[in-house]
Every structure is written in structure tokens, then in C-alpha cells.
Write a protein that holds these residues in place. Structure first.
Motif, PDB file in Angstrom:
ATOM      1  N   ILE A   1      -2.879  11.242   5.466  1.00  0.00           N
ATOM      2  CA  ILE A   1      -1.489  11.202   4.983  1.00  0.00           C
ATOM      3  C   ILE A   1      -1.446  11.710   3.554  1.00  0.00           C
ATOM      4  CG2 ILE A   1       0.546   9.754   4.669  1.00  0.00           C
ATOM      5  CD1 ILE A   1      -0.800   7.642   6.487  1.00  0.00           C
TER       6      ILE A   1
ATOM      7  N   TYR B   1     -15.117   2.955   9.647  1.00  0.00           N
ATOM      8  CA  TYR B   1     -13.643   2.807   9.607  1.00  0.00           C
ATOM      9  C   TYR B   1     -13.034   3.231  10.942  1.00  0.00           C
ATOM     10  CZ  TYR B   1      -8.880   4.455   8.504  1.00  0.00           C
ATOM     11  OH  TYR B   1      -7.535   4.709   8.520  1.00  0.00           O
TER      12      TYR B   1
ATOM     13  N   THR C   1      -0.389   0.835  12.738  1.00  0.00           N
ATOM     14  CA  THR C   1      -0.777   2.130  12.180  1.00  0.00           C
ATOM     15  C   THR C   1      -2.246   2.351  12.464  1.00  0.00           C
ATOM     16  OG1 THR C   1       0.727   1.635  10.359  1.00  0.00           O
ATOM     17  CG2 THR C   1      -0.622   3.628  10.174  1.00  0.00           C
ATOM     18  N   SER C   2      -2.515   3.231  13.412  1.00  0.00           N
ATOM     19  CA  SER C   2      -3.891   3.577  13.746  1.00  0.00           C
ATOM     20  C   SER C   2      -4.258   4.849  12.970  1.00  0.00           C
ATOM     21  CB  SER C   2      -3.996   3.775  15.264  1.00  0.00           C
ATOM     22  OG  SER C   2      -5.302   4.101  15.640  1.00  0.00           O
TER      23      SER C   2
ATOM     24  N   GLY D   1       0.819  -1.203   0.000  1.00  0.00           N
ATOM     25  CA  GLY D   1       0.000   0.000   0.000  1.00  0.00           C
ATOM     26  C   GLY D   1       0.858   1.261   0.000  1.00  0.00           C
ATOM     27  N   PHE D   2       0.195   2.380   0.043  1.00  0.00           N
ATOM     28  CA  PHE D   2       0.856   3.702   0.012  1.00  0.00           C
ATOM     29  C   PHE D   2       1.904   3.819   1.131  1.00  0.00           C
ATOM     30  CE2 PHE D   2       0.023   8.251   1.561  1.00  0.00           C
ATOM     31  CZ  PHE D   2       1.017   8.808   0.768  1.00  0.00           C
ATOM     32  N   LEU D   3       1.467   3.723   2.372  1.00  0.00           N
ATOM     33  CA  LEU D   3       2.403   3.873   3.495  1.00  0.00           C
ATOM     34  C   LEU D   3       3.356   2.682   3.588  1.00  0.00           C
ATOM     35  CD1 LEU D   3       3.467   5.066   6.158  1.00  0.00           C
ATOM     36  CD2 LEU D   3       1.521   3.992   7.326  1.00  0.00           C
TER      37      LEU D   3
ATOM     38  N   ALA E   1      -2.685  11.718  11.018  1.00  0.00           N
ATOM     39  CA  ALA E   1      -3.903  12.312  10.433  1.00  0.00           C
ATOM     40  C   ALA E   1      -3.901  11.906   8.957  1.00  0.00           C
ATOM     41  CB  ALA E   1      -3.853  13.817  10.615  1.00  0.00           C
TER      42      ALA E   1
ATOM     43  N   ASP F   1      -4.019 -13.268   3.217  1.00  0.00           N
ATOM     44  CA  ASP F   1      -5.092 -12.463   3.804  1.00  0.00           C
ATOM     45  C   ASP F   1      -4.866 -12.354   5.314  1.00  0.00           C
ATOM     46  OD1 ASP F   1      -7.532 -11.462   4.766  1.00  0.00           O
ATOM     47  OD2 ASP F   1      -8.655 -12.433   3.153  1.00  0.00           O
ATOM     48  N   ILE F   2      -4.874 -11.141   5.817  1.00  0.00           N
ATOM     49  CA  ILE F   2      -4.627 -10.935   7.254  1.00  0.00           C
ATOM     50  C   ILE F   2      -5.681 -11.653   8.107  1.00  0.00           C
ATOM     51  CG2 ILE F   2      -5.932  -8.772   7.453  1.00  0.00           C
ATOM     52  CD1 ILE F   2      -3.748  -7.720   9.281  1.00  0.00           C
TER      53      ILE F   2
ATOM     54  N   ARG G   1      -2.301  -8.476  -2.111  1.00  0.00           N
ATOM     55  CA  ARG G   1      -1.967  -8.288  -3.534  1.00  0.00           C
ATOM     56  C   ARG G   1      -0.515  -7.835  -3.618  1.00  0.00           C
ATOM     57  NH1 ARG G   1      -2.453  -2.093  -4.668  1.00  0.00           N
ATOM     58  NH2 ARG G   1      -2.086  -1.460  -2.540  1.00  0.00           N
TER      59      ARG G   1
ATOM     60  N   ASP H   1       0.813  -9.003   2.070  1.00  0.00           N
ATOM     61  CA  ASP H   1      -0.304  -8.214   1.523  1.00  0.00           C
ATOM     62  C   ASP H   1      -1.213  -9.150   0.742  1.00  0.00           C
ATOM     63  OD1 ASP H   1      -1.881  -6.121   0.015  1.00  0.00           O
ATOM     64  OD2 ASP H   1      -0.416  -4.794   0.938  1.00  0.00           O
TER      65      ASP H   1
ATOM     66  N   LYS I   1     -10.756   1.038  13.586  1.00  0.00           N
ATOM     67  CA  LYS I   1      -9.364   1.386  13.882  1.00  0.00           C
ATOM     68  C   LYS I   1      -9.173   1.456  15.397  1.00  0.00           C
ATOM     69  CE  LYS I   1      -6.472   2.078  11.301  1.00  0.00           C
ATOM     70  NZ  LYS I   1      -5.576   1.103  10.597  1.00  0.00           N
TER      71      LYS I   1
ATOM     72  N   THR J   1       0.256  -2.074   8.666  1.00  0.00           N
ATOM     73  CA  THR J   1      -0.324  -0.919   7.975  1.00  0.00           C
ATOM     74  C   THR J   1      -1.531  -1.310   7.118  1.00  0.00           C
ATOM     75  OG1 THR J   1       0.939  -1.102   5.892  1.00  0.00           O
ATOM     76  CG2 THR J   1       2.054  -0.023   7.724  1.00  0.00           C
TER      77      THR J   1
HETATM   78  P1  NAD Z   1      -3.504   1.548   1.381  1.00  0.00           P
HETATM   79  O1  NAD Z   1      -4.877   1.168   0.997  1.00  0.00           O
HETATM   80  O2  NAD Z   1      -2.662   2.234   0.363  1.00  0.00           O
HETATM   81  O3  NAD Z   1      -2.708   0.266   1.881  1.00  0.00           O
HETATM   82  C1  NAD Z   1      -3.306  -0.738   2.655  1.00  0.00           C
HETATM   83  C2  NAD Z   1      -2.778  -2.082   2.203  1.00  0.00           C
HETATM   84  O4  NAD Z   1      -3.447  -3.089   2.973  1.00  0.00           O
HETATM   85  C3  NAD Z   1      -3.074  -2.380   0.720  1.00  0.00           C
HETATM   86  O5  NAD Z   1      -1.884  -2.712   0.029  1.00  0.00           O
HETATM   87  C4  NAD Z   1      -4.038  -3.547   0.775  1.00  0.00           C
HETATM   88  O6  NAD Z   1      -3.892  -4.467  -0.297  1.00  0.00           O
HETATM   89  C5  NAD Z   1      -3.693  -4.186   2.116  1.00  0.00           C
HETATM   90  N1  NAD Z   1      -4.793  -5.000   2.614  1.00  0.00           N
HETATM   91  C6  NAD Z   1      -6.105  -4.666   2.674  1.00  0.00           C
HETATM   92  N2  NAD Z   1      -6.830  -5.693   3.122  1.00  0.00           N
HETATM   93  C7  NAD Z   1      -5.959  -6.711   3.359  1.00  0.00           C
HETATM   94  C8  NAD Z   1      -6.119  -8.044   3.826  1.00  0.00           C
HETATM   95  N3  NAD Z   1      -7.329  -8.555   4.110  1.00  0.00           N
HETATM   96  N4  NAD Z   1      -5.017  -8.808   3.982  1.00  0.00           N
HETATM   97  C9  NAD Z   1      -3.782  -8.318   3.656  1.00  0.00           C
HETATM   98  N5  NAD Z   1      -3.586  -7.067   3.201  1.00  0.00           N
HETATM   99  C10 NAD Z   1      -4.661  -6.270   3.049  1.00  0.00           C
HETATM  100  O7  NAD Z   1      -3.636   2.430   2.702  1.00  0.00           O
HETATM  101  P2  NAD Z   1      -2.627   3.522   3.282  1.00  0.00           P
HETATM  102  O8  NAD Z   1      -3.118   4.856   2.880  1.00  0.00           O
HETATM  103  O9  NAD Z   1      -1.224   3.129   2.980  1.00  0.00           O
HETATM  104  O10 NAD Z   1      -2.890   3.376   4.842  1.00  0.00           O
HETATM  105  C11 NAD Z   1      -2.017   2.582   5.636  1.00  0.00           C
HETATM  106  C12 NAD Z   1      -2.515   2.560   7.062  1.00  0.00           C
HETATM  107  O11 NAD Z   1      -2.544   3.890   7.574  1.00  0.00           O
HETATM  108  C13 NAD Z   1      -3.922   1.995   7.238  1.00  0.00           C
HETATM  109  O12 NAD Z   1      -3.931   1.190   8.389  1.00  0.00           O
HETATM  110  C14 NAD Z   1      -4.783   3.215   7.457  1.00  0.00           C
HETATM  111  O13 NAD Z   1      -5.886   2.921   8.283  1.00  0.00           O
HETATM  112  C15 NAD Z   1      -3.798   4.142   8.151  1.00  0.00           C
HETATM  113  N6  NAD Z   1      -4.078   5.555   7.955  1.00  0.00           N
HETATM  114  C16 NAD Z   1      -4.113   6.049   6.683  1.00  0.00           C
HETATM  115  C17 NAD Z   1      -4.364   7.415   6.492  1.00  0.00           C
HETATM  116  C18 NAD Z   1      -4.373   7.995   5.093  1.00  0.00           C
HETATM  117  O14 NAD Z   1      -4.699   9.183   4.958  1.00  0.00           O
HETATM  118  N7  NAD Z   1      -4.022   7.243   4.059  1.00  0.00           N
HETATM  119  C19 NAD Z   1      -4.568   8.246   7.597  1.00  0.00           C
HETATM  120  C20 NAD Z   1      -4.518   7.705   8.886  1.00  0.00           C
HETATM  121  C21 NAD Z   1      -4.270   6.355   9.048  1.00  0.00           C
END
Ligand code: NAD
Length: 242
Positions: A170, A140, A111-112, A15-17, A168, A53-54, A39, A37, A144, A73
Motif C-alpha cells: 500500500i 509475516y 485486511t489480509s 495505523g496507516f490504513l 498489494a 492488545d488484540i 497505542r 489499538d 496473514k 487492520t
Molecule cells: P500499520 O503498522 O501502520 O498499522 C497496524 C496497526 O496495528 C498499528 O497501529 C499497531 O499499533 C496496531 N497493532 C499492532 N499490534 C497490535 C496489537 N497486539 N494489538 C492491537 N493493535 C496492534 O500497518 P498498515 O500498513 O496500516 O497495515 C494495515 C494492514 O494491512 C495490516 O494487517 C497489514 O498486514 C495489511 N497490509 C499492509 C500492506 C502495506 O503495504 N502496508 C500491504 C498488504 C497488507
């Protein structure tokens, strides 16, 4: 940041983070970096990918073998229903914690989100003493909170140290959930929408700061420090006008 002799697993590492955490670990020369992950979104010969799958403990146990440090994350994307959030963020997180305890993982960094304390009312100068809210504005946010509680409650079990980080919203390169939509609206000339008086300020956290917080947590979370069992908001500095 210095290279360590740890072995890292980034859950949600595609994912992104998660991917930025992976890249940051590799950039300082870490040799044992793996991803779990559902995917695979990128290739890197230095990274071991576990596709699973988590919500399936057997998938997690394989990935946790020999790992010292887990970053969690993973989460479903925005705009989904309660069931999917509950199954991944609560049931999945619970399974990951169990897998960490059984696999004798040493550190789990969750990551909350700052949204766990937000019910739609203004918060000015809030800190970690803020309580969880009674009524979340979004499924959501609630899940969390539950995931965070599950991680924090297992701190110290079978040698596992845990902490939770609350960014907050991201932002940064490769972000695809929020900012591209704002840019699209701006390009379409839809730039007259205003919240309240226009003086509202809103917290956003730049991706590098969020990554830095995760790596710091892993580097500094040792027995006897303040970090195990703790929760931290991750902000840039001052909120920005919104
Ligand atoms: P993202 O969607 O880019 O990445 C999440 C990853 O989790 C994805 O690659 C996805 O494939 C994987 N995933 C989802 N379901 C899954 C499963 N069942 N089994 C295995 N993997 C699975 O999200 P992000 O923006 O990188 O966010 C990362 C974390 O940060 C998350 O926990 C999110 O709650 C938290 N967060 C994000 C933001 C934001 O603005 N993006 C803000 C605060 C907190």
C-alpha cells in the motif's frame, strides 16, 4: 458513499490504513466510530479510543460492545520474527473473531495481503483462484494466511458475516514502512539497482483504493450477497514497472 446506521470499530485504527478508514467513515458523517489499538497515534473528539492488545480477549470484548462492523487492520510492522507475527496475526485474530461472535457483531472485514499467494515465483494475471503457497518466503505472509483462514472459517457463525481483502503493497501519504526508504535511496543517488531484466512489473495499491474496498465491503456485505465468506485481491488497475 452514504452514511449508515452502523457502529464501527477499526482494530489497528491508529495505523496507516486503519486511520484512513476512520477518516473516511467520519467524512461521510458516521457518528459511531471507534478504534482499538495497542497505542494511540492521533486525537479526534469524534472517535472513541480503546487502547488494548488484540491478544487479550477481555480488551476486545469491551471494545466490541454494541458494535455492528469491525475492520481488522492490526498487524505488527514489517521485519519482525515469526513469534510476534504468530501471536498477533494468528492468536490475536482468533481472539478477535471469538469476541465478534460473542458480542454479536454483524460484520468482520479482515485486511489480509496479496503476499499469501506469493512464494517468490512470478505471478502474471493471478486472481482469487490461486492457491495458498506451500512455502512462504516470509513469516509475516504465513501468519496473514492463517489469520485469513480463521476469519473466513467463522463466516455465518452467530450471525457474523466475514470477508477478507488482499491489497498489494500500500502506498500514499503518511506511509512510513516502504516508500520513505525508497525515496531516501533515490536522494542518495542509489537508483541503479534493478530486479531481473528491468521489465518486471509489481502490484502496489494506492491507499484510497484500499480504503474504498473496505468501506464497500462493509456497505455491501449482506446475507445472500456474494461477499460473505469471500476473499478479494485489491489492486489499482495495471501493475507498474519496477
Ligand atoms: P500499520 O503498522 O501502520 O498499522 C497496524 C496497526 O496495528 C498499528 O497501529 C499497531 O499499533 C496496531 N497493532 C499492532 N499490534 C497490535 C496489537 N497486539 N494489538 C492491537 N493493535 C496492534 O500497518 P498498515 O500498513 O496500516 O497495515 C494495515 C494492514 O494491512 C495490516 O494487517 C497489514 O498486514 C495489511 N497490509 C499492509 C500492506 C502495506 O503495504 N502496508 C500491504 C498488504 C497488507
Amino acid at each position: 458513499m452514504n452514511k449508515s446506521n452502523k457502529s464501527y470499530l477499526v482494530v489497528g485504527g491508529c495505523g496507516f490504513l486503519g486511520r484512513y478508514i476512520v477518516e473516511s467513515l467520519l467524512a461521510r458523517g458516521e457518528k459511531n466510530v471507534s478504534v482499538f489499538d495497542i497505542r494511540q497515534s492521533f486525537e479526534d473528539s469524534r472517535v472513541k479510543f480503546h487502547i488494548g492488545d488484540i491478544r487479550k480477549k477481555e480488551d476486545l470484548l469491551k471494545a466490541c460492545e454494541g458494535v455492528t462492523t469491525v475492520f481488522h487492520t492490526a498487524s505488527p510492522t514489517h521485519g519482525m520474527g515469526y513469534d510476534i507475527y504468530y501471536s498477533v496475526n494468528v492468536v490475536g485474530t482468533e481472539k478477535l473473531v471469538e469476541a465478534c461472535v460473542e458480542s454479536q457483531v454483524k460484520q468482520l472485514i479482515y485486511t489480509s495481503s496479496s503476499s499469501v499467494v506469493f512464494n517468490g515465483e512470478d505471478i502474471d494475471g493471478g486472481d482469487e483462484t490461486l492457491p495458498y503457497v506451500q512455502h512462504h518466503i516470509d513469516p509475516y505472509n504465513k501468519t496473514k494466511e492463517l489469520g485469513e483462514k480463521s476469519v473466513i472459517s467463522r463466516n455465518g457463525k452467530n450471525g457474523l458475516l466475514t470477508c477478507s481483502l488482499r491489497p498489494a503493497g500500500i502506498f500514499g501519504p503518511r506511509e512510513v514502512q516502504g516508500w520513505p526508504q525508497y525515496l531516501k535511496a533515490a536522494k542518495e543517488g542509489k537508483n541503479k539497482f534493478m530486479f531481473g531484466s528491468g521489465q518486471n512489473r509489481c502490484d502496489w495499491t494506492y491507499i484510497d483504493n484500499v480504503v474504498h474496498a473496505h468501506i464497500l465491503a462493509a456497505d455491501k456485505m449482506v446475507d445472500g450477497s456474494k461477499i460473505p465468506g469471500s476473499i478479494y485481491f485489491i489492486t489499482n488497475d495495471e501493475p507498474i514497472n519496477f
